[in-house]
Design an enzyme around this catalytic site. Structure first.
Site, PDB file in Angstrom:
ATOM      1  N   THR A   1      13.247   5.264  10.319  1.00  0.00           N
ATOM      2  CA  THR A   1      14.206   4.199  10.621  1.00  0.00           C
ATOM      3  C   THR A   1      13.757   2.892   9.978  1.00  0.00           C
ATOM      4  OG1 THR A   1      14.739   5.281  12.697  1.00  0.00           O
ATOM      5  CG2 THR A   1      15.295   2.939  12.553  1.00  0.00           C
TER       6      THR A   1
ATOM      7  N   SER B   1       5.254  -6.463  -2.203  1.00  0.00           N
ATOM      8  CA  SER B   1       4.892  -6.561  -0.787  1.00  0.00           C
ATOM      9  C   SER B   1       5.442  -7.858  -0.201  1.00  0.00           C
ATOM     10  CB  SER B   1       3.367  -6.545  -0.669  1.00  0.00           C
ATOM     11  OG  SER B   1       2.976  -6.859   0.651  1.00  0.00           O
TER      12      SER B   1
ATOM     13  N   CYS C   1      -9.973  -7.181   1.984  1.00  0.00           N
ATOM     14  CA  CYS C   1     -10.655  -6.065   2.645  1.00  0.00           C
ATOM     15  C   CYS C   1     -12.139  -6.046   2.303  1.00  0.00           C
ATOM     16  CB  CYS C   1     -10.000  -4.741   2.278  1.00  0.00           C
ATOM     17  SG  CYS C   1      -9.911  -4.473   0.515  1.00  0.00           S
TER      18      CYS C   1
ATOM     19  N   ASN D   1      -5.021  -9.094  -8.174  1.00  0.00           N
ATOM     20  CA  ASN D   1      -5.108  -9.887  -6.940  1.00  0.00           C
ATOM     21  C   ASN D   1      -6.314 -10.813  -6.908  1.00  0.00           C
ATOM     22  OD1 ASN D   1      -5.808  -6.986  -6.857  1.00  0.00           O
ATOM     23  ND2 ASN D   1      -6.908  -7.525  -4.993  1.00  0.00           N
TER      24      ASN D   1
ATOM     25  N   THR E   1       0.837  -1.212   0.000  1.00  0.00           N
ATOM     26  CA  THR E   1       0.000   0.000   0.000  1.00  0.00           C
ATOM     27  C   THR E   1       0.865   1.252   0.000  1.00  0.00           C
ATOM     28  OG1 THR E   1      -1.777  -1.162   1.132  1.00  0.00           O
ATOM     29  CG2 THR E   1      -1.788   1.238   1.299  1.00  0.00           C
TER      30      THR E   1
ATOM     31  N   HIS F   1       4.473  -9.739   2.435  1.00  0.00           N
ATOM     32  CA  HIS F   1       3.622 -10.827   2.925  1.00  0.00           C
ATOM     33  C   HIS F   1       2.927 -11.610   1.835  1.00  0.00           C
ATOM     34  CE1 HIS F   1      -0.585  -8.999   3.016  1.00  0.00           C
ATOM     35  NE2 HIS F   1       0.140  -7.936   2.759  1.00  0.00           N
TER      36      HIS F   1
HETATM   37  N1  PLP Z   1      -1.583  -4.300  -4.444  1.00  0.00           N
HETATM   38  C1  PLP Z   1      -2.123  -5.510  -4.638  1.00  0.00           C
HETATM   39  C2  PLP Z   1      -2.344  -5.994  -6.028  1.00  0.00           C
HETATM   40  C3  PLP Z   1      -2.454  -6.313  -3.547  1.00  0.00           C
HETATM   41  O1  PLP Z   1      -2.994  -7.519  -3.740  1.00  0.00           O
HETATM   42  C4  PLP Z   1      -2.226  -5.798  -2.245  1.00  0.00           C
HETATM   43  C5  PLP Z   1      -2.649  -6.592  -1.056  1.00  0.00           C
HETATM   44  O2  PLP Z   1      -3.619  -7.314  -1.096  1.00  0.00           O
HETATM   45  C6  PLP Z   1      -1.662  -4.543  -2.100  1.00  0.00           C
HETATM   46  C7  PLP Z   1      -1.352  -3.823  -3.226  1.00  0.00           C
HETATM   47  C8  PLP Z   1      -1.391  -3.956  -0.737  1.00  0.00           C
HETATM   48  O3  PLP Z   1      -0.259  -4.565  -0.162  1.00  0.00           O
HETATM   49  P1  PLP Z   1      -0.043  -4.536   1.438  1.00  0.00           P
HETATM   50  O4  PLP Z   1      -1.031  -5.492   2.016  1.00  0.00           O
HETATM   51  O5  PLP Z   1       1.380  -4.984   1.620  1.00  0.00           O
HETATM   52  O6  PLP Z   1      -0.243  -3.144   1.870  1.00  0.00           O
END
Ligand code: PLP
Length: 388
Positions: A233, A195, A322, A147, A72, A197
């Protein structure tokens, strides 16, 4: 109960090797990477080593990597950092909200915004990108892999259009990294988000590739960390975890593990479709990342299916994490032309490195019977059965 996790696009488990790589940085190796004494030098070396690994995963130079708090922040940094009021920005209607809402915010403060449509497979037409260009276009942001449906966008073609027009190109590669090979130079992008995770590193760490020479306005004001591109940091354990996960992901891609994952995904998808009528693949006909299958089961409520499968030990999702729990249908599926009831009847299965062939067989046994049970109580399915 043996629980099976097929929601790896929401988040992935931290791999044991990643956890072990991070462990010292919660203990003896606690230094601030900006300190000049040996504590700081040790953590600085670890951060720079991680930067090399992340750069190798996405085909760029280590100096072009900016560590962030996740996907994000990387998306927001790219959008707010590359465009401002008065500029024209082009994006697509299927972007993650981290991109879409960052673009909407820019629009609110005086930028012009074009949100491109997608076709029934979920693909952006590069011709539409070209036609949307204006004299004041500053930025194009189109994701590499979606996603929800896993569809891969024609980012190289869009990169060429951006280069010809002298416009910045950002791509959100959060769902592509580690699943398909990425070469930042071939894509020709100026910025690319990833990202941690989503690639078996911890939550709360990510990175933005920013091409050398690209002027980026920072989001935060503070210290001169990350070459003044991201003050704050550094999250050393998180960055070390991201570096280790990136190295493992690159090795797995070099070994061809993505093909094995695609075979498991295809087995799941075909096995389900062979046993469930009035079902289909969202994004069919387009190239997809190897781990994702978004399936539509007409006449059922996707949320009800997610809950019923969870009770049987199988974790899947209705799309973006979400939006789970919210009633509105996925903006991605609606943009592809699905009716709201079809969008709400869709489920995302997303595999991870830990997914086994046995997991897939168990899922194959569970999904058709659960869909059949839900359809027994579905008014629209019953009505249709009676009218036949
Ligand atoms: N962009 C995409 C395509 C994602 O699937 C996600 C998370 O689901 C994000 C951005 C956001 O990443 P983060 O959860 O590390 O903020």
């Amino acid at each position: 109960m043996h629980r099976i996790y097929l929601d790896n696009n929401a988040t992935t488990p931290v791999l044991p090797e990643v956890f072990e790589a991070m462990r010292p940085y919660f203990g003896d190796q606690f230094g601030n990477a900006s300190s000049i004494h040996s504590h700081g030098q040790q953590t600085r070396a670890a951060v720079e080593d991680a930067r090399e690994s992340v750069a190798a995963l996405i085909g760029c130079r280590a100096s072009e990597i900016v560590f962030t708090s996740g996907g994000t922040e990387a998306d927001n940094l790219a959008i707010a950092g590359l465009a401002r009021a008065g500029d024209h920005v082009i994006t697509s209607g299927i972007e993650h909200h981290a991109v879409l809402l960052a673009c909407r915010h820019l629009e609110e403060i005086g930028a012009e915004l074009t949100v491109l449509p997608v076709d029934g497979r979920g693909l952006v037409d590069p011709g539409d990108v070209r036609r949307a260009l204006r004299p004041n276009t500053k930025l194009i942001s189109v994701m590499m892999a979606n996603n929800e449906i896993g569809v891969l966008q024609p980012v190289e073609d869009i990169g060429k259009i951006a280069a010809e027009a002298g416009v910045c190109f950002h791509t959100d590669a959060v769902q592509a990294a580690g699943k398909v090979a990425i070469d930042g130079n071939r894509i020709g992008c100026h910025a690319l988000s990833i990202s941690g995770h989503k690639i078996h590193a911890p939550q709360g760490v990510g990175a933005l590739f920013v091409r050398k020479g690209t002027r980026l306005q920072p989001l935060f004001y503070g210290g001169r960390h990350e070459r003044s591109r991201r003050a704050g940091t550094e999250n050393v354990p998180g960055i070390v975890g991201l570096g280790k996960a990136a190295r493992l992901a690159k090795q797995a891609l070099d070994r061809g593990d993505d093909k094995k994952m695609a075979a498991l995904r295809d087995r799941l998808q075909q096995g389900i479709l062979a046993h469930v009528d009035e079902a289909g693949v969202n994004g069919d006909g387009a190239a997809r990342v190897p781990n994702t299958a978004n399936l539509r089961f007409d006449h059922i409520d996707g949320e009800a299916l997610v809950i019923a499968l969870d009770l049987k030990g199988l974790a899947v999702s209705t799309g973006a994490a979400c939006s789970s729990g919210a009633i509105e249908a996925s903006h991605v599926l609606l943009a592809m032309g699905l009716r709201p009831d079809q969008a709400r009847a869709s489920i995302r299965f997303s595999l991870g490195k830990q997914t086994t062939a046995e997991d897939i067989e168990i899922a194959l046994a569970l999904v058709p019977e659960t869909v059949a049970r839900l359809r027994e109580i579905s008014p629209s399915y019953k009505r249709q059965a009676i009218s036949i």
